[in-house]
Design a protein around this motif. Structure first.
Motif, mmCIF file in Angstrom:
data_model
loop_
_atom_site.group_PDB
_atom_site.id
_atom_site.type_symbol
_atom_site.label_atom_id
_atom_site.label_comp_id
_atom_site.label_asym_id
_atom_site.label_seq_id
_atom_site.Cartn_x
_atom_site.Cartn_y
_atom_site.Cartn_z
ATOM 1 N N GLN A 1 0.837 -1.208 0.000
ATOM 2 C CA GLN A 1 0.000 0.000 0.000
ATOM 3 C C GLN A 1 0.873 1.260 0.000
ATOM 4 N N ALA A 2 1.867 1.269 0.870
ATOM 5 C CA ALA A 2 2.763 2.428 0.964
ATOM 6 C C ALA A 2 3.507 2.631 -0.351
ATOM 7 N N HIS A 3 4.005 1.548 -0.922
ATOM 8 C CA HIS A 3 4.718 1.614 -2.198
ATOM 9 C C HIS A 3 3.806 2.148 -3.301
ATOM 10 N N GLY A 4 2.595 1.622 -3.391
ATOM 11 C CA GLY A 4 1.653 2.056 -4.422
ATOM 12 C C GLY A 4 1.327 3.538 -4.324
ATOM 13 N N ALA A 5 1.090 4.026 -3.118
ATOM 14 C CA ALA A 5 0.777 5.443 -2.920
ATOM 15 C C ALA A 5 1.975 6.321 -3.239
ATOM 16 N N LEU A 6 3.158 5.871 -2.839
ATOM 17 C CA LEU A 6 4.387 6.621 -3.094
ATOM 18 C C LEU A 6 4.635 6.765 -4.599
ATOM 19 N N ALA B 1 11.231 5.389 -11.182
ATOM 20 C CA ALA B 1 12.109 4.345 -11.740
ATOM 21 C C ALA B 1 11.974 3.026 -10.988
ATOM 22 N N ALA B 2 11.578 3.098 -9.737
ATOM 23 C CA ALA B 2 11.418 1.886 -8.927
ATOM 24 C C ALA B 2 9.943 1.543 -8.754
ATOM 25 N N GLY B 3 9.151 1.830 -9.754
ATOM 26 C CA GLY B 3 7.702 1.710 -9.650
ATOM 27 C C GLY B 3 7.140 0.304 -9.621
ATOM 28 N N ARG B 4 7.823 -0.639 -10.168
ATOM 29 C CA ARG B 4 7.318 -2.013 -10.228
ATOM 30 C C ARG B 4 7.850 -2.816 -9.039
ATOM 31 N N ILE B 5 7.063 -3.725 -8.528
ATOM 32 C CA ILE B 5 7.511 -4.595 -7.430
ATOM 33 C C ILE B 5 7.891 -5.949 -8.011
ATOM 34 N N ASP B 6 9.178 -6.280 -7.922
ATOM 35 C CA ASP B 6 9.631 -7.614 -8.309
ATOM 36 C C ASP B 6 9.764 -8.507 -7.080
ATOM 37 N N THR C 1 12.305 -3.841 2.029
ATOM 38 C CA THR C 1 12.837 -3.212 0.825
ATOM 39 C C THR C 1 12.117 -3.786 -0.380
ATOM 40 N N VAL C 2 11.550 -2.895 -1.167
ATOM 41 C CA VAL C 2 10.867 -3.284 -2.401
ATOM 42 C C VAL C 2 11.881 -3.182 -3.521
ATOM 43 N N ARG C 3 12.081 -4.288 -4.235
ATOM 44 C CA ARG C 3 13.062 -4.313 -5.319
ATOM 45 C C ARG C 3 12.342 -4.424 -6.665
ATOM 46 N N SER C 4 12.895 -3.686 -7.631
ATOM 47 C CA SER C 4 12.417 -3.784 -9.014
ATOM 48 C C SER C 4 13.604 -3.531 -9.921
ATOM 49 N N ALA C 5 13.954 -4.516 -10.715
ATOM 50 C CA ALA C 5 15.092 -4.427 -11.641
ATOM 51 C C ALA C 5 16.326 -3.892 -10.907
ATOM 52 N N ASP C 6 16.788 -2.687 -11.260
ATOM 53 C CA ASP C 6 18.007 -2.124 -10.682
ATOM 54 C C ASP C 6 17.725 -1.179 -9.509
ATOM 55 N N CYS D 1 9.804 1.656 6.330
ATOM 56 C CA CYS D 1 9.929 1.340 7.749
ATOM 57 C C CYS D 1 8.546 1.415 8.389
ATOM 58 N N ARG D 2 8.325 0.554 9.339
ATOM 59 C CA ARG D 2 7.040 0.546 10.038
ATOM 60 C C ARG D 2 7.202 1.276 11.370
ATOM 61 N N GLY D 3 6.322 2.229 11.582
ATOM 62 C CA GLY D 3 6.317 2.977 12.832
ATOM 63 C C GLY D 3 4.927 2.965 13.440
ATOM 64 N N ASP D 4 4.709 3.825 14.418
ATOM 65 C CA ASP D 4 3.399 3.926 15.059
ATOM 66 C C ASP D 4 2.315 4.352 14.077
ATOM 67 N N ASP D 5 2.723 5.021 13.004
ATOM 68 C CA ASP D 5 1.771 5.537 12.021
ATOM 69 C C ASP D 5 1.763 4.693 10.745
ATOM 70 N N GLY D 6 2.061 3.416 10.854
ATOM 71 C CA GLY D 6 2.031 2.514 9.715
ATOM 72 C C GLY D 6 3.337 2.523 8.940
ATOM 73 N N TRP D 7 3.282 2.043 7.700
ATOM 74 C CA TRP D 7 4.463 1.963 6.847
ATOM 75 C C TRP D 7 4.744 3.310 6.209
ATOM 76 N N ARG D 8 6.006 3.720 6.262
ATOM 77 C CA ARG D 8 6.456 4.988 5.692
ATOM 78 C C ARG D 8 7.710 4.728 4.864
ATOM 79 N N PHE D 9 7.911 5.571 3.875
ATOM 80 C CA PHE D 9 9.122 5.479 3.061
ATOM 81 C C PHE D 9 10.285 6.060 3.855
#
Length: 183
Positions: A29-34, A116-121, A132-137, A143-151
């Motif tokens: 969810q965090a990755h998609g919104a970012l 550039a890192a938009g896809r999740i592999d 860590t979400v990896r996509s190609a290169d 990181c997860r904190g009190d307020d959920g997942w954050r970049f």
């Protein structure tokens, strides 16, 4: 007639002042919104998605650069003033940390890094505190904190900028004192 506490009244008449932070329950969810915000060119929304440490570094960086700007403007000789003021112009013009972050994001091409890192592999890490979400290169760290997942992938970058600005502020203070004494 029942009186409302003043804070309730203020909150109801100024909804634009409240933060729009959303809690992301999953890394995906965090990755998609970012990525969506980066693709839309919405750096201000990205600021709402970074971890607390990164946002505090941005706020400290802004404060230091605004102080530098004020000291240079007040105390530096005219021949050095213009050049030095250009370095802190973005901070001087920023309305707040979110606005300043948006200016830095454009200046440093941060949105392009996210796109550039938009896809999740693959998603690596314990998924309890950090992933860590990896996509190609490319990779993006969350990181997860009190307020959920954050970049939190820019945490070190903004910490370094904050430390550098703090050191610059000390130098500018010393220079301002020297220039004041020399007048």
């Amino acid at each position: 007639m029942r009186k409302l506490p003043w804070i309730v009244v203020l909150a109801s008449i100024s909804p634009g002042c409240r933060s729009k932070k959303v809690e992301f329950q999953t890394v995906e969810q965090a990755h998609g919104a970012l990525v969506a915000a980066a693709r839309a060119g919405d750096a201000a929304s990205l600021f709402e998605m970074v971890d607390r440490s990164t946002s505090w570094s941005v706020m400290s960086l802004l404060r230091a650069r605004q102080r530098i700007h004020a000291l240079v403007d007040q105390h530096y000789p005219a021949d050095r003033r213009a050049r030095e003021l250009r370095r802190t112009e973005a901070a001087a013009r920023a309305r707040n940390a979110k606005d300043y972050f948006a200016r830095l994001a454009a200046e440093q091409r941060l949105l392009q890094e996210i796109v550039a890192a938009g896809r999740i592999d693959a998603v690596e890490g314990d998924r309890k505190r950090e992933a860590t979400v990896r996509s190609a290169d490319h990779s993006l760290t969350f990181c997860r904190g009190d307020d959920g997942w954050r970049f939190c992938g820019w945490r070190e970058r903004f910490e370094r900028l904050k430390v550098r600005a703090s050191r610059d502020l000390l130098t500018v203070r010393e220079n301002a004192e020297t220039f004041q004494q020399g007048r």
